[in-house]
Design an enzyme around this catalytic site. Structure first.
Site, mmCIF file in Angstrom:
data_model
loop_
_atom_site.group_PDB
_atom_site.id
_atom_site.type_symbol
_atom_site.label_atom_id
_atom_site.label_comp_id
_atom_site.label_asym_id
_atom_site.label_seq_id
_atom_site.Cartn_x
_atom_site.Cartn_y
_atom_site.Cartn_z
ATOM 1 N N ASN A 110 4.276 2.507 3.596
ATOM 2 C CA ASN A 110 2.997 2.049 3.749
ATOM 3 C C ASN A 110 3.239 0.417 3.980
ATOM 4 O O ASN A 110 2.385 -0.398 3.910
ATOM 5 C CB ASN A 110 2.422 1.994 2.428
ATOM 6 C CG ASN A 110 1.849 3.218 2.301
ATOM 7 O OD1 ASN A 110 1.509 3.991 3.183
ATOM 8 N ND2 ASN A 110 1.616 3.694 1.008
ATOM 9 N N ASN A 133 1.325 7.942 -1.386
ATOM 10 C CA ASN A 133 0.253 7.478 -2.233
ATOM 11 C C ASN A 133 -1.337 7.427 -1.742
ATOM 12 O O ASN A 133 -2.064 6.369 -1.910
ATOM 13 C CB ASN A 133 0.692 5.985 -2.592
ATOM 14 C CG ASN A 133 2.157 6.188 -3.469
ATOM 15 O OD1 ASN A 133 2.138 7.111 -4.128
ATOM 16 N ND2 ASN A 133 2.838 4.797 -3.327
ATOM 17 N N THR A 244 8.560 6.014 -3.963
ATOM 18 C CA THR A 244 7.815 7.123 -3.252
ATOM 19 C C THR A 244 8.468 7.512 -2.048
ATOM 20 O O THR A 244 8.446 8.575 -1.442
ATOM 21 C CB THR A 244 6.500 7.101 -3.278
ATOM 22 O OG1 THR A 244 5.837 6.773 -4.531
ATOM 23 C CG2 THR A 244 5.692 8.419 -2.647
ATOM 24 N N GLY A 245 8.502 6.422 -1.234
ATOM 25 C CA GLY A 245 9.142 6.699 0.186
ATOM 26 C C GLY A 245 10.494 7.422 0.329
ATOM 27 O O GLY A 245 10.674 8.555 1.085
ATOM 28 N N TRP A 265 9.856 -1.187 5.284
ATOM 29 C CA TRP A 265 10.218 -2.393 5.906
ATOM 30 C C TRP A 265 9.973 -3.625 4.606
ATOM 31 O O TRP A 265 8.974 -4.067 4.612
ATOM 32 C CB TRP A 265 9.836 -3.027 7.094
ATOM 33 C CG TRP A 265 10.120 -4.447 7.677
ATOM 34 C CD1 TRP A 265 9.507 -5.578 7.364
ATOM 35 C CD2 TRP A 265 11.577 -4.882 7.795
ATOM 36 N NE1 TRP A 265 10.314 -6.653 7.824
ATOM 37 C CE2 TRP A 265 11.420 -6.305 8.059
ATOM 38 C CE3 TRP A 265 12.614 -4.043 8.185
ATOM 39 C CZ2 TRP A 265 12.485 -7.163 8.566
ATOM 40 C CZ3 TRP A 265 13.763 -5.024 8.713
ATOM 41 C CH2 TRP A 265 13.756 -6.339 8.699
ATOM 42 N N HIS A 297 11.724 -0.483 -8.661
ATOM 43 C CA HIS A 297 12.795 0.134 -7.433
ATOM 44 C C HIS A 297 13.563 -1.039 -6.892
ATOM 45 O O HIS A 297 13.806 -2.015 -7.194
ATOM 46 C CB HIS A 297 11.400 0.002 -6.365
ATOM 47 C CG HIS A 297 10.590 0.995 -6.527
ATOM 48 N ND1 HIS A 297 10.770 2.456 -7.108
ATOM 49 C CD2 HIS A 297 9.178 1.171 -6.469
ATOM 50 C CE1 HIS A 297 9.447 2.933 -7.290
ATOM 51 N NE2 HIS A 297 8.531 2.195 -6.801
#
Ligand code: CTP
Length: 323
Positions: A110, A133, A244-245, A265, A297
């Site tokens: 995102n 998400n 999540t990514g 990024w 994270h």
């Protein structure tokens, strides 16, 4: 290459390090890429010794019984979640996409870097499109596309964006959004934190009430996240929680040959022009980059792993414009 500051994620994302990071990230190199089937195979085989993703994408009616107690991945052991008959009836008979294989997958993070990328069309041409998400696509289609094969849905989204489903208006908005995702898988990591327990029950009731009007397939991961976490520890990635990514890339690597990553990024400036970026592509105008993710994270460390895998031809990182 100048030394890279290691400990502070704030320093990692700060604009003053732009030059250092431009050099280190070697953006020119990111442009040249070819798929390396051996690297894809290697990644998949290593992962397979930790987890059978296809079998564990969701708990199923036969792997759980009503009344059974579940524990939460990130909460102390004394917190339990009792599987109700209602939840049990919403579990799939088999995990979605069980045993399936896809040639090309787009995993859409995102990141604000997607804004102005014009990557929408390219994302939508993938055989399988994964989003994170429950991110919006309406209003951003040119940059992010609108096809969704699977999106993650943390139950806390109900509180944050749909008022806990307490009003008729919030319920209608949520239903409409779900109807737009017709046919997609809603992947619901409900058993990570005990703090999601109450809202998960609200969600279960909502799904049951609206079952006949919903076209989404529900997936409820169980031990999968823990297994993936253990896998990445072997590659020196051990954050409090994987993003999540990262989870979505890992899942894709089990059933997809050519994986493209977009919107990954975690830095506060655009890689080529250096202009400031918001954290999300859907942030309101003028929003500043957030570093709230630092509590859980290690996004820059995850990014470096993605970069390595890109270099090996196991995945393709897309940064900058697609047009
Ligand atoms: N992401 C990224 N760079 C950004 C924003 C997001 O790499 N600037 C990636 C991360 O892997 C993130 C994923 O895109 O997990 C989805 O973004 P988001 O919904 O913002 O996730 P978060 O809320 O930050 O965190 P979580 O991973 O806990 O869901």
């Amino acid at each position: 290459t100048p030394p890279v500051p290691r400990n502070s994620a704030t320093r990692l994302t700060g604009r003053k390090n732009l030059k250092t990071y431009r050099q280190r990230l070697n953006l020119q190199e990111l442009k040249h890429w070819s798929l390396n089937p051996a690297a894809v195979h290697h990644q998949r085989t290593e992962l397979a010794s930790f987890v059978d993703v296809s079998a564990e994408l969701s708990l199923t009616r036969s792997t759980l019984l009503p009344g059974q107690l579940l524990h939460f991945d990130y909460s102390p052991k004394h917190y339990v979640f009792v599987v109700s008959a209602a939840l049990h009836s919403l579990l799939p008979i088999l995990p979605p996409f069980h045993g399936r294989h896809f040639n090309s997958c787009a995993v859409v993070g995102n990141g604000g870097v997607l804004t102005g990328s014009g990557c929408g069309q390219r994302i939508d041409t993938a055989d399988f499109v994964i989003r994170c998400n429950f991110a919006p696509t309406t209003g951003y289609v040119h940059d992010v596309g609108n096809r969704t094969s699977l999106t993650t849905f943390n139950p806390s989204i109900i509180d944050g964006r749909y008022g806990g489903l307490l009003t008729a208006n919030d319920r209608e908005r949520f239903l409409n959004r779900l109807q737009e995702l017709d046919g997609a898988v809603l992947w619901i990591p409900a058993f990570l934190f005990h703090t999601s327990a109450v809202i998960t029950r609200t969600l279960v009731d909502f799904f049951l009430e609206n079952k006949s009007r919903l076209g989404v397939q529900l997936a409820w991961p169980g031990p999968l996240v823990g297994h993936i976490t253990r896998f990445w520890r072997t590659r020196a990635l051990a954050p409090k929680r994987l993003s999540t990514g990262m989870l979505m890339y890992t899942i894709a690597s089990a059933f997809c040959d050519e994986i493209s990553l977009y919107g990954f990024w975690p830095f506060a400036w655009e890689p080529i022009s250096g202009r400031p970026l918001p954290y999300h592509y859907y942030a309101r105008r003028g929003a500043r980059f957030t570093t709230a993710w630092q509590e859980a994270h290690q996004l820059p460390a995850e990014f470096r792993l993605f970069q390595q895998l890109h270099g090996q031809g196991a995945l393709r990182l897309h940064l900058g414009s697609c047009t």
